[in-house]
Design an enzyme around this catalytic site. Structure first.
Site, mmCIF file in Angstrom:
data_model
loop_
_atom_site.group_PDB
_atom_site.id
_atom_site.type_symbol
_atom_site.label_atom_id
_atom_site.label_comp_id
_atom_site.label_asym_id
_atom_site.label_seq_id
_atom_site.Cartn_x
_atom_site.Cartn_y
_atom_site.Cartn_z
ATOM 1 N N HIS A 14 3.909 22.012 9.198
ATOM 2 C CA HIS A 14 4.556 20.954 8.427
ATOM 3 C C HIS A 14 3.813 20.780 7.120
ATOM 4 O O HIS A 14 2.756 21.367 6.896
ATOM 5 C CB HIS A 14 4.679 19.646 9.216
ATOM 6 N N CYS A 25 -3.097 17.216 3.529
ATOM 7 C CA CYS A 25 -1.831 17.265 4.274
ATOM 8 C C CYS A 25 -0.631 17.579 3.381
ATOM 9 O O CYS A 25 0.462 17.829 3.888
ATOM 10 C CB CYS A 25 -1.604 15.956 5.015
ATOM 11 N N HIS A 29 0.494 23.467 6.446
ATOM 12 C CA HIS A 29 -0.498 23.652 7.501
ATOM 13 C C HIS A 29 0.172 23.476 8.855
ATOM 14 O O HIS A 29 1.346 23.120 8.928
ATOM 15 C CB HIS A 29 -1.673 22.678 7.331
ATOM 16 N N HIS A 31 -0.402 22.582 13.371
ATOM 17 C CA HIS A 31 -1.164 21.930 14.428
ATOM 18 C C HIS A 31 -0.713 22.459 15.779
ATOM 19 O O HIS A 31 0.410 22.939 15.933
ATOM 20 C CB HIS A 31 -0.924 20.411 14.429
ATOM 21 N N HIS A 69 6.899 26.358 17.352
ATOM 22 C CA HIS A 69 6.872 27.416 16.342
ATOM 23 C C HIS A 69 7.980 27.251 15.306
ATOM 24 O O HIS A 69 8.628 28.209 14.894
ATOM 25 C CB HIS A 69 6.907 28.801 17.000
ATOM 26 N N GLU A 107 -2.150 15.464 16.860
ATOM 27 C CA GLU A 107 -2.210 16.644 16.008
ATOM 28 C C GLU A 107 -3.530 17.388 16.174
ATOM 29 O O GLU A 107 -3.596 18.581 15.957
ATOM 30 C CB GLU A 107 -2.070 16.254 14.535
#
Length: 117
Positions: A14, A25, A29, A31, A69, A107
């Site tokens: 995201h 952020c 990136h 998680h 994914h 996260e």
């Protein structure tokens, strides 16, 4: 009150592009997310359960089919924050199981967001 919970995992990317460029952020990136759904009931059903854990497999299927994914900006309405995801999974789950009382999303191993009306 009886309480149960079940944990689900998925990986996704995201980007919080509304944040300043120098915010970590704001960059693309990903998680390894953990989702925990909590259910509660004042009494147990005839089988001695708040709800059979097996019934919660529908949430796993929903997560696997729509979030795992994936790029969350393409999946969610609004910012793809853990807080918004907690609310999203709460609403989805509550529509199916009346006993749902909260959903938590992580996260990282040290951060959690929770939606509990």
């Amino acid at each position: 009150m009886y309480r149960i919970s079940k944990e689900f995992h998925f990986s996704a990317s995201h980007q919080l592009s509304h944040l300043p460029d120098d915010h970590q952020c704001a960059r693309l990136h990903g998680h390894n997310y953990v989702v925990v759904v909590e259910l509660a009931a004042a009494s147990l059903n005839a089988d001695g359960f708040v709800r059979d854990y097996h019934e919660l497999a529908a949430l796993k299927d929903y997560i696997d089919d729509n979030f795992d994914h994936r790029h969350l900006n393409d999946v969610l309405d609004g910012p793809s924050t853990a807080e918004n995801m907690a609310r999203h999974f709460f609403d989805w789950s509550k529509a199916r199981w009346s006993e749902v009382t909260a959903v938590k999303v992580s996260e990282t191993p040290k951060t959690w967001a929770e939606y509990r009306p």
